[in-house]
Design a protein around this motif. Sequence first.
Motif, PDB file in Angstrom:
ATOM      1  N   SER A  79     -13.836 -12.895  14.928  1.00  0.00           N
ATOM      2  CA  SER A  79     -14.286 -13.677  13.788  1.00  0.00           C
ATOM      3  C   SER A  79     -13.125 -14.461  13.188  1.00  0.00           C
ATOM      4  O   SER A  79     -11.988 -13.984  13.134  1.00  0.00           O
ATOM      5  CB  SER A  79     -14.917 -12.770  12.724  1.00  0.00           C
ATOM      6  OG  SER A  79     -13.974 -11.805  12.297  1.00  0.00           O
ATOM      7  N   ASP A  93     -21.251  -7.592  12.364  1.00  0.00           N
ATOM      8  CA  ASP A  93     -20.333  -6.756  13.140  1.00  0.00           C
ATOM      9  C   ASP A  93     -20.988  -6.214  14.399  1.00  0.00           C
ATOM     10  O   ASP A  93     -22.198  -6.327  14.590  1.00  0.00           O
ATOM     11  CB  ASP A  93     -19.765  -5.579  12.328  1.00  0.00           C
ATOM     12  CG  ASP A  93     -18.320  -5.851  11.940  1.00  0.00           C
ATOM     13  OD1 ASP A  93     -17.507  -6.072  12.845  1.00  0.00           O
ATOM     14  OD2 ASP A  93     -18.020  -5.867  10.737  1.00  0.00           O
ATOM     15  N   ARG A 135     -16.467  -6.849   8.800  1.00  0.00           N
ATOM     16  CA  ARG A 135     -16.138  -8.262   8.564  1.00  0.00           C
ATOM     17  C   ARG A 135     -16.251  -8.628   7.084  1.00  0.00           C
ATOM     18  O   ARG A 135     -15.469  -9.434   6.579  1.00  0.00           O
ATOM     19  CB  ARG A 135     -17.046  -9.168   9.400  1.00  0.00           C
ATOM     20  CG  ARG A 135     -16.731 -10.635   9.169  1.00  0.00           C
ATOM     21  CD  ARG A 135     -17.358 -11.562  10.166  1.00  0.00           C
ATOM     22  NE  ARG A 135     -16.994 -12.947   9.868  1.00  0.00           N
ATOM     23  CZ  ARG A 135     -17.234 -13.970  10.661  1.00  0.00           C
ATOM     24  NH1 ARG A 135     -17.827 -13.775  11.818  1.00  0.00           N
ATOM     25  NH2 ARG A 135     -16.874 -15.195  10.318  1.00  0.00           N
ATOM     26  N   GLU A 186     -12.976 -10.335   5.370  1.00  0.00           N
ATOM     27  CA  GLU A 186     -12.995 -11.688   4.784  1.00  0.00           C
ATOM     28  C   GLU A 186     -12.334 -11.689   3.410  1.00  0.00           C
ATOM     29  O   GLU A 186     -11.569 -12.585   3.072  1.00  0.00           O
ATOM     30  CB  GLU A 186     -14.433 -12.200   4.668  1.00  0.00           C
ATOM     31  CG  GLU A 186     -15.034 -12.688   5.963  1.00  0.00           C
ATOM     32  CD  GLU A 186     -14.551 -14.084   6.357  1.00  0.00           C
ATOM     33  OE1 GLU A 186     -13.847 -14.732   5.564  1.00  0.00           O
ATOM     34  OE2 GLU A 186     -14.882 -14.513   7.479  1.00  0.00           O
TER      35      GLU A 186
END
Length: 561
Positions: A334, A451, A467, A471
């Motif tokens: 990601s 995820d 994630r 972030e």
Amino acid sequence: MERRWLNHYPPEIPSHAEYEVKPLFTYLKEAAALRPNHTALHFLGKDISYASLYSQCKSFANGLLQLGLQKGDRVAIMLPNSPQSVIAYYGALMAGGVVVQTNPLYTERELSHQLADSGATFIVCLDKVFARVAAVKEMTSLRHLIVTGIQDYLPFPKNVVYPFVQKKQKPHIIVDLTYGPYVHAFKKMVSKSSDEDVSVSVDPMEDLALLQYTGGTTGAAKGVMLTHANLVINAKQCLLWTHRDGPGDDIVLAALPFFHVYGMTVCMNQGIMTCSTLVILPKFEAKEVLETIHKKRPTLFPGAPTMYIALLNHKDVSRYDLSSIQACISGSASLPSEVQQKFQSIISGSLVEGYGMTETSPVTHANLIHGKQVKGSIGIPWPDTEAGIYSSERGEFVAPGEVGELLVKGPQVMKGYWNQPEETAAVMQDGWLMTGDMGYMDEEGYFYIVDRKKDMIIAGGFNIYPRDVEEVLYEHEAIQEAVVLGVPDPYRGETVKAYIVVKSGATVTEEALNTYCRKHLAAYKVPRLYEFREELPKTMVGKILRRALLEEEKEKQKQEV
């Protein structure tokens, strides 16, 4: 299903395309005929034209045939990015072989599994890893070992100096080579073999071009069977997405390893299809990449998030001109939004997040390079690619906004797993590939990955997707890299642990991060544990190895018991 994503397609990108499916190596032949004197490869100061590249690939193919290669035989390639890796790849395909890309960093255990499982009878390897290959030969079907060194394709005087520099820097690497009936010198094989056309018949729709090993969606490493058509079509889809078709003057920075299917498709195969120049780097080093961009002026730079992070955080990044770069597609992990915005500000074009997996050749989704880009989204499906979010509990595709497993279907999806019909059946249903990734589609048709199924953390009954936490951590001004795992907890079942790499010159405490996270995350998502590190374990593509960190945690817990 309603294909909402098609509303965002610009006129230049068709939702459906007619693909002229030919054997993959045909595109090199056409490039050599169209632009024989154009530079195909630039490698550490040495240029190779399309005419020369094609000639050497034919010589390598004829050399393999002289050694007894039969159509369908597997040819392992254990090389870093180099002219040899391109020549071996296309030459093996011309001879009717099936390429088995092999990571040069593999241990003997990993190597023996892959070679034995694939049944590879030929291997092309670097002289530095020859001892490893020789050590596992008797456990495999290998008949011929073809050996090369980086110096074989360096310009003078680098080719003379290189071996001495290596010996001084890495005296522990001793290359003991004795050539004979089963051990061959790559350079000699190419120079001595005929460069006449090779006439092995290949059915691109059915014949395999590649066995690419992956952990897949379940279980241990498996060989993903990709046909010539799979690879050709995915490269063509990539060209459609970048609004490029046919010959051009693109310069592709090939820092992604070709032994990874992402680098193979978006750098090597796509570049050769368009007669582009590939600027090849044997490994990623931030300073070397910055210098190469500054000097060679590449227009395309496919990469991985950790590459862009490393460049942004290099102390001298402001001294280099990166404005030649028109497009970057980030894959393999990601892409933090903060990284995307900052990197996009120092190039002339777009850095967009995409999505794919080995089983899909590899790309299925991406944000538009010339169009709407959505923060945190992997974008929309590529031409001729279907996608949906599926609930295994309900046995149906779910509505926009609902989380489920991402399923994909398209001409780039694999034929199956090598010699593993049960594993194939477990992930392939009615043409749909079950990716093992959890995500959702929004009302406009943009997709989001929350995820991996197996990476989801369940803490105190709450589902937590790493994630979401990562972030937030990436938005902190002191953090260079972050990864979040679920570690065993006697009370909550699992708890959230964050591994942090701090930017050079910056400082941050656990208490400060805890306060910061509580402002931006629900209480149950806030990491309970932090570990500060100088670096995180990664693959050669730059993907952070969560599994390695989990293994460390398990070992710690064993020692504490």
